[in-house]
Design a protein around this motif. Structure first.
Motif, PDB file in Angstrom:
ATOM      1  N   SER A 115      -2.494  15.153   7.295  1.00  0.00           N
ATOM      2  CA  SER A 115      -1.960  15.807   6.102  1.00  0.00           C
ATOM      3  C   SER A 115      -0.904  16.840   6.478  1.00  0.00           C
ATOM      4  O   SER A 115      -0.702  17.165   7.649  1.00  0.00           O
ATOM      5  N   GLU A 116      -0.247  17.374   5.472  1.00  0.00           N
ATOM      6  CA  GLU A 116       0.706  18.465   5.702  1.00  0.00           C
ATOM      7  C   GLU A 116      -0.001  19.652   6.345  1.00  0.00           C
ATOM      8  O   GLU A 116       0.559  20.330   7.202  1.00  0.00           O
ATOM      9  N   ARG A 117      -1.249  19.889   5.933  1.00  0.00           N
ATOM     10  CA  ARG A 117      -1.997  21.019   6.504  1.00  0.00           C
ATOM     11  C   ARG A 117      -2.237  20.809   7.997  1.00  0.00           C
ATOM     12  O   ARG A 117      -2.198  21.744   8.784  1.00  0.00           O
ATOM     13  N   ALA A 118      -2.471  19.549   8.387  1.00  0.00           N
ATOM     14  CA  ALA A 118      -2.686  19.251   9.808  1.00  0.00           C
ATOM     15  C   ALA A 118      -1.413  19.540  10.602  1.00  0.00           C
ATOM     16  O   ALA A 118      -1.455  20.114  11.696  1.00  0.00           O
ATOM     17  N   ALA A 119      -0.264  19.155  10.033  1.00  0.00           N
ATOM     18  CA  ALA A 119       1.012  19.400  10.723  1.00  0.00           C
ATOM     19  C   ALA A 119       1.272  20.900  10.871  1.00  0.00           C
ATOM     20  O   ALA A 119       1.706  21.365  11.931  1.00  0.00           O
ATOM     21  N   LEU A 120       0.958  21.660   9.823  1.00  0.00           N
ATOM     22  CA  LEU A 120       1.169  23.113   9.890  1.00  0.00           C
ATOM     23  C   LEU A 120       0.254  23.749  10.933  1.00  0.00           C
ATOM     24  O   LEU A 120       0.669  24.647  11.673  1.00  0.00           O
ATOM     25  N   ALA A 121      -0.988  23.256  11.020  1.00  0.00           N
ATOM     26  CA  ALA A 121      -1.920  23.797  12.020  1.00  0.00           C
ATOM     27  C   ALA A 121      -1.422  23.495  13.435  1.00  0.00           C
ATOM     28  O   ALA A 121      -1.513  24.341  14.337  1.00  0.00           O
ATOM     29  N   ARG A 122      -0.867  22.314  13.656  1.00  0.00           N
ATOM     30  CA  ARG A 122      -0.319  21.963  14.978  1.00  0.00           C
ATOM     31  C   ARG A 122       0.866  22.868  15.322  1.00  0.00           C
ATOM     32  O   ARG A 122       1.012  23.314  16.458  1.00  0.00           O
ATOM     33  N   TYR A 123       1.683  23.134  14.329  1.00  0.00           N
ATOM     34  CA  TYR A 123       2.845  23.993  14.544  1.00  0.00           C
ATOM     35  C   TYR A 123       2.397  25.399  14.942  1.00  0.00           C
ATOM     36  O   TYR A 123       2.902  25.977  15.914  1.00  0.00           O
ATOM     37  N   THR A 124       1.423  25.938  14.199  1.00  0.00           N
ATOM     38  CA  THR A 124       0.915  27.287  14.496  1.00  0.00           C
ATOM     39  C   THR A 124       0.362  27.345  15.916  1.00  0.00           C
ATOM     40  O   THR A 124       0.593  28.304  16.649  1.00  0.00           O
ATOM     41  N   LYS A 125      -0.334  26.292  16.326  1.00  0.00           N
ATOM     42  CA  LYS A 125      -0.908  26.259  17.663  1.00  0.00           C
ATOM     43  C   LYS A 125       0.199  26.247  18.727  1.00  0.00           C
ATOM     44  O   LYS A 125       0.096  26.905  19.761  1.00  0.00           O
ATOM     45  N   LEU A 126       1.281  25.529  18.439  1.00  0.00           N
ATOM     46  CA  LEU A 126       2.373  25.411  19.411  1.00  0.00           C
ATOM     47  C   LEU A 126       3.147  26.721  19.583  1.00  0.00           C
ATOM     48  O   LEU A 126       3.524  27.079  20.693  1.00  0.00           O
ATOM     49  N   ILE A 127       3.397  27.407  18.479  1.00  0.00           N
ATOM     50  CA  ILE A 127       4.226  28.616  18.599  1.00  0.00           C
ATOM     51  C   ILE A 127       3.383  29.873  18.775  1.00  0.00           C
ATOM     52  O   ILE A 127       3.919  30.943  19.036  1.00  0.00           O
ATOM     53  N   GLY A 128       2.060  29.757  18.628  1.00  0.00           N
ATOM     54  CA  GLY A 128       1.186  30.924  18.781  1.00  0.00           C
ATOM     55  C   GLY A 128       1.004  31.638  17.464  1.00  0.00           C
ATOM     56  O   GLY A 128       1.939  31.675  16.650  1.00  0.00           O
ATOM     57  N   GLU A 148       6.841  14.799   1.349  1.00  0.00           N
ATOM     58  CA  GLU A 148       7.927  15.598   1.942  1.00  0.00           C
ATOM     59  C   GLU A 148       8.315  15.113   3.339  1.00  0.00           C
ATOM     60  O   GLU A 148       9.473  15.184   3.743  1.00  0.00           O
ATOM     61  N   ILE A 149       7.342  14.559   4.087  1.00  0.00           N
ATOM     62  CA  ILE A 149       7.598  14.147   5.472  1.00  0.00           C
ATOM     63  C   ILE A 149       8.674  13.056   5.544  1.00  0.00           C
ATOM     64  O   ILE A 149       9.348  12.906   6.564  1.00  0.00           O
ATOM     65  N   THR A 150       8.888  12.335   4.442  1.00  0.00           N
ATOM     66  CA  THR A 150       9.886  11.254   4.467  1.00  0.00           C
ATOM     67  C   THR A 150      11.310  11.797   4.591  1.00  0.00           C
ATOM     68  O   THR A 150      12.218  11.056   4.934  1.00  0.00           O
ATOM     69  N   ARG A 151      11.497  13.106   4.321  1.00  0.00           N
ATOM     70  CA  ARG A 151      12.826  13.697   4.546  1.00  0.00           C
ATOM     71  C   ARG A 151      13.200  13.649   6.023  1.00  0.00           C
ATOM     72  O   ARG A 151      14.365  13.673   6.383  1.00  0.00           O
ATOM     73  N   ILE A 204       0.855  -1.197   0.000  1.00  0.00           N
ATOM     74  CA  ILE A 204       0.000   0.000   0.000  1.00  0.00           C
ATOM     75  C   ILE A 204       0.885   1.238   0.000  1.00  0.00           C
ATOM     76  O   ILE A 204       1.873   1.302   0.732  1.00  0.00           O
ATOM     77  N   LEU A 205       0.541   2.174  -0.863  1.00  0.00           N
ATOM     78  CA  LEU A 205       1.260   3.438  -0.931  1.00  0.00           C
ATOM     79  C   LEU A 205       0.429   4.487  -0.209  1.00  0.00           C
ATOM     80  O   LEU A 205      -0.761   4.620  -0.487  1.00  0.00           O
ATOM     81  N   VAL A 206       1.053   5.192   0.719  1.00  0.00           N
ATOM     82  CA  VAL A 206       0.360   6.282   1.414  1.00  0.00           C
ATOM     83  C   VAL A 206       1.026   7.593   1.023  1.00  0.00           C
ATOM     84  O   VAL A 206       2.207   7.797   1.300  1.00  0.00           O
ATOM     85  N   LEU A 207       0.279   8.442   0.345  1.00  0.00           N
ATOM     86  CA  LEU A 207       0.813   9.747  -0.058  1.00  0.00           C
ATOM     87  C   LEU A 207       0.361  10.795   0.959  1.00  0.00           C
ATOM     88  O   LEU A 207      -0.825  11.059   1.112  1.00  0.00           O
ATOM     89  N   VAL A 208       1.351  11.364   1.649  1.00  0.00           N
ATOM     90  CA  VAL A 208       1.045  12.436   2.601  1.00  0.00           C
ATOM     91  C   VAL A 208       1.422  13.753   1.923  1.00  0.00           C
ATOM     92  O   VAL A 208       2.592  14.017   1.667  1.00  0.00           O
ATOM     93  N   ALA A 209       0.431  14.543   1.601  1.00  0.00           N
ATOM     94  CA  ALA A 209       0.676  15.815   0.927  1.00  0.00           C
ATOM     95  C   ALA A 209      -0.315  16.825   1.492  1.00  0.00           C
ATOM     96  O   ALA A 209      -0.609  16.783   2.680  1.00  0.00           O
TER      97      ALA A 209
END
Ligand code: ZN
Length: 398
Positions: A271-284, A340-343, A216-221
């Motif tokens: 998704s990448e958008r979910a990760a960005l939202a978590r980051y924004t919440k953490l740093i304010g 990108e997350i695989t980096r 199974i291929l999972v594309l996280v974008a």
């Protein structure tokens, strides 16, 4: 055991043996090049004369070429064969939520030239750009381009060539194949981005992946997509709509809304958008005024920034929950993660795999969770493989 399809039996009876032998020889050259006719005959146990006949026809079709002589094992030095490398034969079009890339490649999937532009939410403008690029590459390469493969981030009906629904732009029932094909005069194939990447992994991925019959291929974008390889081919389901696991329900209260509008889908957590939202919440919100894109978030995490690392690890935890569900249901040999997350694999691998290790499968061999090795443009490699895989695949199931 596979039940025979009587609707296809007549054609299969006439073509199967010849077709299978041809694909066997072609794929021996592809995977073991440089290789001689004698080696192919020895390994396949085909008659030497059958191999020579097939090699002649594959050479005449421009699929393989001779590259000089190998070491003698007593007697005449054997002529070695490889895939033909000269010239572009395929055009790949990767329509991504932000950028669209058009590229040419040779038979082995090596990219020769590419052009990119922003994807216009207005479908006619995006398709006009694509058509201009395809025409340009086609004219530049005289008559050598054989076909065009297109990957899109949405639901596709491969039999009609229409995009049924692309959530990012709300495109519906868009006859993409018909438009591009009639404007360029080239055959066009289209598929969903995750299916196209899964196909590229199957044919051009690393050996641990492409030796597997089921993965199974999972594309996280911007979203999350999955492509299922079942018994060495893409599993499509009715109207090509299988693999929409991005919208399986994994909980409630996700950090962002899913592209489908719900907030309980796997994609909304992973998704990448979910990760960005978590980051924004953490740093304010003040600190995040200068908005990051996901690639920059990964860069920050790799540079050791605490909030960026935490946002990626939490996101990986949710990617792992979904993968765990897929592994429990499908028991695949491998799950390949693309994006990108695989980096940041070393950083997220534990969070990705810890859920899977605690499932009902304890004691069973666990599916390998691997990062994709297709490089930086997986959707483009996927689009190209829609054309290239058809050159190497058997027309009839063996
Ligand atoms: Zn959804």
């Amino acid at each position: 055991m596979r039940r025979i399809d009587l609707k296809k039996a007549q054609a299969a009876r006439l073509n199967t043996i010849r077709d299978i032998n041809r694909q066997i020889v072609l794929n021996y050259v592809r995977e073991r090049e440089p290789i001689s006719r004698a080696e192919i005959a020895r390994e396949t146990e085909l008659q030497r004369s059958t191999v020579s006949e097939i090699v002649d026809s594959l050479s005449a079709e421009g699929l393989i070429e001779e590259i000089g002589e190998g070491e003698s094992t007593g007697g005449r030095r054997p002529t070695l064969l490889r895939l033909r490398t000269v010239g572009a034969i395929a055009i790949g079009v990767a329509i991504n939520p932000t950028r669209t890339t058009v590229a040419t490649s040779d038979l082995a999937g090596r990219i020769i030239a590419q052009e990119g532009s922003f994807t216009d939410p207005e479908p006619d403008r995006t398709l006009d750009n694509v058509i201009d690029c395809v025409r340009h590459f086609s004219e530049k390469n005289k008559d050598s381009i054989e076909a065009v493969g297109i990957s899109i981030p949405g639901l596709v009906d491969p039999s009609t060539g229409s995009a049924i629904y692309v959530p990012y732009f709300n495109w519906r029932d868009l006859p993409i194949v018909e438009r591009v094909s009639s404007a360029t005069g080239l055959p066009v194939t289209i598929d969903n981005d995750a299916n196209a990447i899964a196909l590229a992994e199957l044919w051009f991925g690393r050996p641990e992946v492409n030796d597997a019959r089921d993965f199974i291929l999972v594309l996280v974008a911007e979203g999350v997509g999955t492509g299922i390889i079942f018994d060495g081919q893409v599993y499509r389901g009715e109207r090509g709509a299988a693999g929409e696991f991005g919208h399986m329900i994994v909980g409630s209260g996700a950090p962002v809304a899913c592209s489908c509008g719900n907030d309980d889908c796997w994609e909304a957590f992973s998704s990448e958008r979910a990760a960005l939202a978590r980051y924004t919440k953490l740093i304010g919100p003040e600190a995040s005024a200068a908005e990051l894109d996901f690639a920059e978030l990964v860069d920050h995490a790799l540079a050791g920034e605490h909030a960026a690392k935490a946002a990626l690890i939490e996101t990986a935890h949710y990617i792992g929950i979904g993968i765990s569900n897929l592994v429990v249901g499908f028991s695949p040999e491998a799950v390949v993660v693309s994006g990108e997350i695989t980096r940041a694999w070393a950083l997220v691998e534990t969070a990705l795999t810890e859920k899977i290790e605690r499932t009902v499968r304890r004691g069973l061999p666990s599916a390998r969770i691997l990062p994709s090795t297709l490089g930086e443009q997986p959707t483009l490699r996927g689009a190209l493989s829609l054309v290239l895989a058809s050159k190497f695949a058997a027309a009839f199931a063996a």
